[in-house]
Design a protein around this motif. Sequence first.
Motif, PDB file in Angstrom:
ATOM      1  N   TYR A   1       0.773  -1.363  -0.172  1.00  0.00           N
ATOM      2  CA  TYR A   1       0.015   0.094  -0.004  1.00  0.00           C
ATOM      3  C   TYR A   1       0.674   1.451   0.141  1.00  0.00           C
TER       4      TYR A   1
ATOM      5  N   ASP B   1       1.762   7.587  -6.385  1.00  0.00           N
ATOM      6  CA  ASP B   1       0.614   8.407  -6.541  1.00  0.00           C
ATOM      7  C   ASP B   1       1.167  10.001  -6.550  1.00  0.00           C
TER       8      ASP B   1
ATOM      9  N   ASP C   1      -0.964  10.997  10.486  1.00  0.00           N
ATOM     10  CA  ASP C   1      -1.011   9.493  10.551  1.00  0.00           C
ATOM     11  C   ASP C   1      -0.302   9.180   9.117  1.00  0.00           C
TER      12      ASP C   1
ATOM     13  N   ILE D   1      -6.910  14.697  14.870  1.00  0.00           N
ATOM     14  CA  ILE D   1      -8.283  14.902  15.590  1.00  0.00           C
ATOM     15  C   ILE D   1      -8.461  13.522  16.219  1.00  0.00           C
TER      16      ILE D   1
HETATM   17  P1  TYM Z   1      -7.283   8.349   4.560  1.00  0.00           P
HETATM   18  O1  TYM Z   1      -8.251   8.198   3.459  1.00  0.00           O
HETATM   19  O2  TYM Z   1      -7.003   7.363   5.531  1.00  0.00           O
HETATM   20  O3  TYM Z   1      -7.512   9.715   5.115  1.00  0.00           O
HETATM   21  C1  TYM Z   1      -7.477  10.776   4.225  1.00  0.00           C
HETATM   22  C2  TYM Z   1      -6.601  12.103   5.044  1.00  0.00           C
HETATM   23  O4  TYM Z   1      -7.195  12.396   6.549  1.00  0.00           O
HETATM   24  C3  TYM Z   1      -6.231  12.233   7.318  1.00  0.00           C
HETATM   25  N1  TYM Z   1      -6.866  11.931   8.420  1.00  0.00           N
HETATM   26  C4  TYM Z   1      -6.559  12.693   9.439  1.00  0.00           C
HETATM   27  N2  TYM Z   1      -6.053  13.866   9.991  1.00  0.00           N
HETATM   28  C5  TYM Z   1      -6.414  14.329  11.187  1.00  0.00           C
HETATM   29  N3  TYM Z   1      -6.931  13.511  12.278  1.00  0.00           N
HETATM   30  C6  TYM Z   1      -7.535  12.540  11.971  1.00  0.00           C
HETATM   31  N4  TYM Z   1      -8.130  11.810  12.766  1.00  0.00           N
HETATM   32  C7  TYM Z   1      -7.444  11.901  10.574  1.00  0.00           C
HETATM   33  N5  TYM Z   1      -7.685  10.657  10.113  1.00  0.00           N
HETATM   34  C8  TYM Z   1      -7.373  10.753   8.785  1.00  0.00           C
HETATM   35  C9  TYM Z   1      -5.264  11.455   6.655  1.00  0.00           C
HETATM   36  O5  TYM Z   1      -3.871  11.817   7.100  1.00  0.00           O
HETATM   37  C10 TYM Z   1      -5.125  11.710   5.119  1.00  0.00           C
HETATM   38  O6  TYM Z   1      -4.426  13.041   5.038  1.00  0.00           O
HETATM   39  N6  TYM Z   1      -2.892   6.840   2.709  1.00  0.00           N
HETATM   40  C11 TYM Z   1      -3.738   7.843   2.507  1.00  0.00           C
HETATM   41  C12 TYM Z   1      -4.505   7.955   1.160  1.00  0.00           C
HETATM   42  C13 TYM Z   1      -3.494   8.098   0.172  1.00  0.00           C
HETATM   43  C14 TYM Z   1      -2.662   9.503  -0.122  1.00  0.00           C
HETATM   44  C15 TYM Z   1      -1.837   9.048  -1.020  1.00  0.00           C
HETATM   45  C16 TYM Z   1      -2.590  10.587   0.619  1.00  0.00           C
HETATM   46  C17 TYM Z   1      -3.096   7.443  -0.907  1.00  0.00           C
HETATM   47  N7  TYM Z   1      -2.159   7.957  -1.897  1.00  0.00           N
HETATM   48  C18 TYM Z   1      -0.920  10.067  -1.638  1.00  0.00           C
HETATM   49  C19 TYM Z   1      -1.523  11.650   0.278  1.00  0.00           C
HETATM   50  C20 TYM Z   1      -0.718  11.349  -0.844  1.00  0.00           C
HETATM   51  C21 TYM Z   1      -4.955   7.391   3.531  1.00  0.00           C
HETATM   52  O7  TYM Z   1      -5.351   6.300   4.058  1.00  0.00           O
HETATM   53  O8  TYM Z   1      -5.737   8.599   3.798  1.00  0.00           O
END
Ligand code: TYM
Length: 332
Positions: free
Chosen positions: A128, A135, A149, A186
Amino acid sequence: RPRVFSGIQPTADSFHLGNYLGAVRHWVALQESHDAVYCVVDLHAITAGHDPKVLHQRSRVAAAQLLAVGLDPERCTLFVQSQVPEHAQLAWVLGCLTGFGEASRMTQFKDKSQKQGNERASVGLFTYPILQAADILLYQANAVPVGEDQRQHLELSRDLAQRFNTHFGPTFTVPVPHIVKATAKITDLQDPTAKMSKSSSSPAGIVDLLEDPARSAKKIRSAVTDTGREIVFDEETKPGISNLLTIYSALSGREIDDLVAAYDGKGYGDLKKDLAEVVREFVTPIQARTRSYLEDPAQLDKLLAAGAEKARRLAVPTLLKVYERVGFFPPV
Ligand code: TYM
């Protein structure tokens, strides 16, 4: 203009406040100053088993929400990952530059594979972060707006860019994380030491953008708060109240200090009641706009296809260069 790239997974029926405040809110702002490329990463969303129909619909809902919160297809490139095959093509090459041990050290992989059982976890879950690096590097992004995270995954992206450049000659921009500290993590309303998470929080711990605000109000009312009664911002001793203040401040635009002063002498219940109202006011128009985008799926799909075309124009030159550098034949 410097370029930003970021992605979000369509793994739930709605984004939650963590997604919005940690990342997506910044995506909207960065459209003004950057060449912005944003992606609904459906390839990333199939690592743990999925229902095809549900995935397809969630990708649409994700795109509709992104438009509803302010992404403007005239000012950014918005697309769905599966419409741009170069992501998977580059991921293979980067995978061959990644050490098995290096990938094994990714903490999200360790956590999730442990939860699923090591035998059952997919190889896709393991690779992953390599797809995530693809990307980002495909678009020569300078910066990547994400929550805390994602820091380790971005570190891997940087390492892979540098490694490729060293082995094969300068090819990739080395991206920097764009993590805005105040809202980078958060936390879960039921467990203010853990992040609010689509995959691991209980429903009571998450506030979804698309849920009924009455439901959000109930969750906020029952949020775990800290001992004592004073409303002060201190993430160490008052993680629950601090999280509520962070959300309140980010959604209302009021400084945390101002909120603390305004709630001097008031109780947790007052803060929660008012925050629920702030959330309601914030999500109501977003929900209406999301619904209106979803009323015309054909139009939405057309907009996403146009976004994918724009994205490919940026991605193809990078992939061609990579293919040439590693000694492959050019795609015909
Ligand atoms: P994902 O889909 O889990 O989350 C999307 C974005 O939300 C942020 N995020 C948070 N920020 C603050 N507090 C929280 N509790 C919280 N939960 C989620 C995540 O940091 C993210 O920015 N692996 C990535 C998706 C991805 C990606 C990329 C991101 C795939 N390719 C290329 C950047 C660049 C992910 O699982 O995000």
